[in-house]
Design an enzyme around this catalytic site. Structure first.
Site, short mmCIF file in Angstrom:
data_model
loop_
_atom_site.label_atom_id
_atom_site.label_comp_id
_atom_site.label_asym_id
_atom_site.label_seq_id
_atom_site.Cartn_x
_atom_site.Cartn_y
_atom_site.Cartn_z
CG ASP A 108 -3.70 -30.86 17.72
OD1 ASP A 108 -2.96 -29.63 17.38
OD2 ASP A 108 -3.50 -31.78 17.90
CB ILE A 109 -2.79 -28.00 21.22
CG1 ILE A 109 -2.67 -27.39 22.47
CG2 ILE A 109 -2.10 -29.14 20.70
CD1 ILE A 109 -2.63 -28.36 23.62
CG ASP B 255 3.00 -27.02 24.20
OD1 ASP B 255 3.26 -26.30 25.16
OD2 ASP B 255 3.63 -28.47 24.11
CB THR B 256 6.85 -24.96 22.15
OG1 THR B 256 6.65 -25.67 20.71
CG2 THR B 256 6.98 -25.98 23.15
CE LYS C 81 -0.08 -28.74 26.27
NZ LYS C 81 0.74 -29.89 26.54
CG ASP D 45 -1.43 -38.19 18.72
OD1 ASP D 45 -1.53 -37.05 18.53
OD2 ASP D 45 -0.53 -39.02 18.63
P1 IMP Z 1 4.10 -26.89 19.60
O1 IMP Z 1 4.89 -26.94 18.29
O2 IMP Z 1 4.76 -27.19 20.76
O3 IMP Z 1 3.35 -25.79 19.53
O4 IMP Z 1 3.22 -28.02 19.69
C1 IMP Z 1 1.99 -28.23 18.78
C2 IMP Z 1 1.74 -29.69 18.51
O5 IMP Z 1 2.10 -30.58 19.24
C3 IMP Z 1 0.23 -29.55 18.15
O6 IMP Z 1 -0.12 -29.59 16.66
C4 IMP Z 1 -0.03 -31.11 18.69
O7 IMP Z 1 -0.07 -32.08 17.60
C5 IMP Z 1 1.19 -31.45 19.53
N1 IMP Z 1 0.92 -31.40 21.11
C6 IMP Z 1 1.31 -30.11 21.87
N2 IMP Z 1 0.48 -30.44 23.15
C7 IMP Z 1 0.13 -31.58 23.00
C8 IMP Z 1 -0.56 -32.27 24.11
O8 IMP Z 1 -0.88 -31.83 25.14
N3 IMP Z 1 -1.50 -33.41 23.55
C9 IMP Z 1 -1.18 -33.71 22.30
N4 IMP Z 1 -0.55 -33.42 21.35
C10 IMP Z 1 0.09 -32.11 21.71
MG MG Z 2 -0.58 -31.23 15.61
#
Ligand code: IMP
Ligand code: MG
Length: 208
Positions: free
Chosen positions: A124-125, A127-128, A155, A189
């Site tokens: 879905d997204i 982020d980090t 993001k 979510d």
């Molecule tokens: P990362 O590991 O920081 O890149 O985060 C990725 C995961 O965190 C995604 O698969 C999402 O499930 C969750 N996530 C990150 N940002 C959001 C947000 O703004 N809303 C909901 N879920 C998020």
């Molecule tokens: Mg996820």
């Protein structure tokens, strides 16, 4: 056309755009506003699907969705695709109450053999980038022919860029660039809630 020769689509950038009012049936949800409406999401997914479709011309694709966030996105994405593909899911959990939990947990292990196969991770997204990095590393250790990534949202976290901590992992296919705000809907979510929204909304967090 070979995927390496094709021109990538320009990623719609919503980092500067304001929020729209939340559509009436969802006014009671704790949202600051709507960032991406359902029509905008639908149109962009059609473009993404045709980009990924081209990759199936080089051979069958195994699409691996990361549960639960990618479920709605994956369902819409694959319904625009005609190439030879298989779909499966893995489960990884990383967030609690809108805040990074600090550790990632496998909630559903991979159920298929990916050796010598062309894999497309769908999430879905980004982020980090920790989730996609961990999943990529794990899948690459299983001997696939290739691993690529597709995310609906990426993001932009200015603080991470300033700290030199920007994600090192890239997704080959990105739906939209969005600002550093916690978003829900369309599969995303907060505490398991609001996945059912047909649009992407920005959440009213207690501290914001
Ligand atoms: P990362 O590991 O920081 O890149 O985060 C990725 C995961 O965190 C995604 O698969 C999402 O499930 C969750 N996530 C990150 N940002 C959001 C947000 O703004 N809303 C909901 N879920 C998020
Ligand atoms: Mg996820």
């Amino acid at each position: 056309m070979s995927p390496s020769l094709r021109r990538p689509s320009i990623i719609p950038d919503y980092r500067q755009s304001g929020l729209q009012p939340v559509p009436k049936p969802w006014r009671d949800f704790p949202l600051k506003g709507m960032l991406l409406d359902a029509d905008t999401i639908r149109e962009r997914i059609e473009t993404l699907a045709s980009e990924i479709q081209e990759e199936t011309e080089d051979g069958p694709l195994l699409m691996i969705g990361i549960l639960s966030g990618a479920s709605v996105f994956m369902a819409d994405l694959i319904r625009h695709m005609r190439g030879e593909l298989e779909v499966t899911y893995i489960g990884v959990s990383s967030y609690r109450s809108g805040i990074t939990s600090g550790s990632l947990a496998w909630t559903l292990p991979l159920q298929v053999d990916i050796k010598h196969r062309r894999v497309m991770i769908v999430d879905d997204i980004l982020d980090t980038g920790r989730t996609l990095e961990m999943v990529t590393t794990h899948l690459e250790s299983l001997g696939p022919a290739s691993v690529k990534r597709c995310v609906l949202l990426q993001k932009h976290r200015e603080s991470l860029h300033q700290e030199g901590d920007a994600p090192t992992i890239q997704a080959e296919h990105v739906g939209f660039l969005i600002p550093d705000t916690f978003v829900v809907g369309y599969g995303l979510d907060m505490d398991g809630q609001m996945r059912q929204l047909p649009f992407i909304g920005s959440v009213l967090l207690p501290e914001s």
